[in-house]
Design an enzyme around this catalytic site. Sequence first.
Site, short mmCIF file in Angstrom:
data_model
loop_
_atom_site.label_atom_id
_atom_site.label_comp_id
_atom_site.label_asym_id
_atom_site.label_seq_id
_atom_site.Cartn_x
_atom_site.Cartn_y
_atom_site.Cartn_z
N ASP A 32 32.51 -8.47 4.73
CA ASP A 32 31.18 -9.10 4.61
C ASP A 32 31.31 -10.25 5.38
O ASP A 32 31.97 -11.28 4.73
CB ASP A 32 30.72 -9.22 3.30
CG ASP A 32 29.10 -9.61 3.26
OD1 ASP A 32 28.85 -9.93 4.23
OD2 ASP A 32 28.77 -9.79 2.06
N ARG B 220 24.33 -19.92 8.06
CA ARG B 220 25.01 -19.38 7.02
C ARG B 220 26.63 -19.16 7.45
O ARG B 220 26.68 -18.56 8.70
CB ARG B 220 24.69 -17.91 6.35
CG ARG B 220 25.35 -17.62 5.14
CD ARG B 220 24.67 -16.69 4.28
NE ARG B 220 24.30 -15.37 4.87
CZ ARG B 220 22.98 -15.14 5.45
NH1 ARG B 220 22.00 -15.98 5.35
NH2 ARG B 220 22.68 -14.15 6.14
N HIS C 7 27.90 -5.70 -2.84
CA HIS C 7 27.77 -6.56 -3.91
C HIS C 7 28.19 -5.74 -4.99
O HIS C 7 27.60 -4.78 -5.71
CB HIS C 7 26.31 -6.59 -4.24
CG HIS C 7 25.51 -7.66 -3.14
ND1 HIS C 7 24.26 -7.44 -3.00
CD2 HIS C 7 26.03 -8.60 -2.25
CE1 HIS C 7 23.69 -8.17 -1.78
NE2 HIS C 7 24.96 -8.86 -1.31
N GLU D 81 29.80 -17.90 0.76
CA GLU D 81 28.67 -17.94 1.81
C GLU D 81 27.58 -19.09 1.70
O GLU D 81 26.53 -18.69 1.71
CB GLU D 81 28.14 -16.64 1.98
CG GLU D 81 27.82 -16.01 0.67
CD GLU D 81 27.04 -14.82 0.80
OE1 GLU D 81 26.02 -14.53 1.66
OE2 GLU D 81 27.67 -13.93 0.26
N ASP E 10 14.75 18.93 7.53
CA ASP E 10 16.03 19.46 7.08
C ASP E 10 17.03 18.70 7.75
O ASP E 10 18.22 19.05 7.69
CB ASP E 10 15.95 20.94 7.71
CG ASP E 10 15.71 20.86 9.24
OD1 ASP E 10 15.62 19.92 9.74
OD2 ASP E 10 16.11 22.24 9.61
N HIS F 254 17.25 -11.82 4.45
CA HIS F 254 17.62 -10.41 4.61
C HIS F 254 16.93 -9.57 5.86
O HIS F 254 16.44 -8.52 5.89
CB HIS F 254 17.31 -9.25 3.60
CG HIS F 254 18.27 -9.90 2.25
ND1 HIS F 254 17.88 -9.47 0.86
CD2 HIS F 254 19.17 -10.38 2.37
CE1 HIS F 254 18.75 -9.79 0.19
NE2 HIS F 254 19.94 -10.36 1.01
N GLU G 2 30.08 -17.32 6.10
CA GLU G 2 30.36 -16.33 5.20
C GLU G 2 32.05 -15.79 5.40
O GLU G 2 32.07 -15.20 6.47
CB GLU G 2 29.59 -15.21 4.83
CG GLU G 2 29.90 -14.30 3.88
CD GLU G 2 29.03 -13.06 3.47
OE1 GLU G 2 28.98 -12.49 2.54
OE2 GLU G 2 28.07 -12.92 4.69
#
Length: 446
Positions: free
Chosen positions: A274, A414, A364, A393, A43, A246, A416
């Site tokens: 982002d 990376r 996205h 990125e 619940d 990811h 970005e």
Amino acid sequence: MSLPVQDIAPFVERRRQVLRAMHARGGGIAILPTAREAIRNRDADYPYRHDSDFYYLTGFIEPEAWLVLIAGERDRALLFCRDRNLEREIWDGYRVGPEAARERFGFDETFAVDTLDATLPGLLANQPALYVPLADDRRFDLRLRGWLDGVRRLARSGASAPAALHDLRALVAEMRLIKDASEIATMRAAAEISAAAHVRAMRTARPGQHEYEVEAELLHEFRRRGSQAVAYNSIVATGANGCVLHYRAGDAVLQDGDLLLIDAGCELDGYASDITRTFPVNGRYSGPQRALYDLTVAAQAAAAALTRPGARWNEPHEAAVRVLAQGMIDEGLLSGSLDGVIESQQYTRFYMHKTGHWLGMDVHDVGDYRDPAAGGAQRPWRALAPGMVLTIEPGIYVRPADDVPERFWNIGIRTEDDAVVTADGCELITRGVPVDAAEIEALMRG
């Protein structure tokens, strides 16, 4: 209870824009539900988050709500929402209710959501066209069928069902692609919060911590500065985990000499940010780490230089690829000519994703990357225009292999930032967190 102050003018104007587009096709009726509440287990619910298109057109954040727009002789904007219920409000919190919603959100008419099934057949009758989210929700499709059956039962009185069907989300996506001033202001604020969170992570991360401890620092800063949620599941990846695109923050321990890749952004008032940064756990890049890090920064700069009005969507990506591919050759990761490496796509071994994506209410975000007005099997890429927001990125991800110099093994990087396309170029709105390697090292020392 008083409602928070909210400028409803942008939402009213967006509904009018949809109505104008419907009139251009001969008029009709549009129906759009917000997101459903979802059970997490037993619940307990997942934290509720409204449907982006619904919020974009209404500013309304409660569940169990429906928007109906009618483009006819007299345009009408209708909202169906939950009635006030003092008993439920004790348990679940305040409800706006139809009466307050009409004035507060600028609707022509508002109704209790319990009347939806009885009201919709009459509203659908004799409309020339129907605009709904196509193939979006099977339960909605079944409910819509019931309303259309209700119209057909009115056939004896001369009623007819809509003869044309259009995808409402495609229409709204084109609108959402160009951000107005209020949207960009919100995205700037979200970017500032996320940049501060990345700075906090750089200042607090150290060898011996777990990835989830760094994630907690990000979440603390997001909420401390007023954001309502993360825009997506944060990536906090140390060492070899940085080569997993990811990856989720886990329990891996930050090691002296490793890099830490953080891809994280908050959501503020329905809009995403982002940011990705990659920094050394011990505060100093090694020689191989610095070489590849500076390469991604140079690739990002090349892409940003081509993020401007009139440039095609793919041009920044192609600019980044040329810089990255040449760097891979220079560092001995690849061999051959630059044009040959690009034509054969050898570079995708170490750089396998695009250089950006649309950004807005969704991380996205919606919008076609190819020109929707062009025909043919291979439509040209869309031209960038002022008001578009996208990420830039580039990255490089080097996994161990016999033909890869060992000094680069398990380096994942990376870089970005979020870019707003302006009249003469673009503005990177996430530079509240440094990107230059020397600046990052200085921040970590401080």
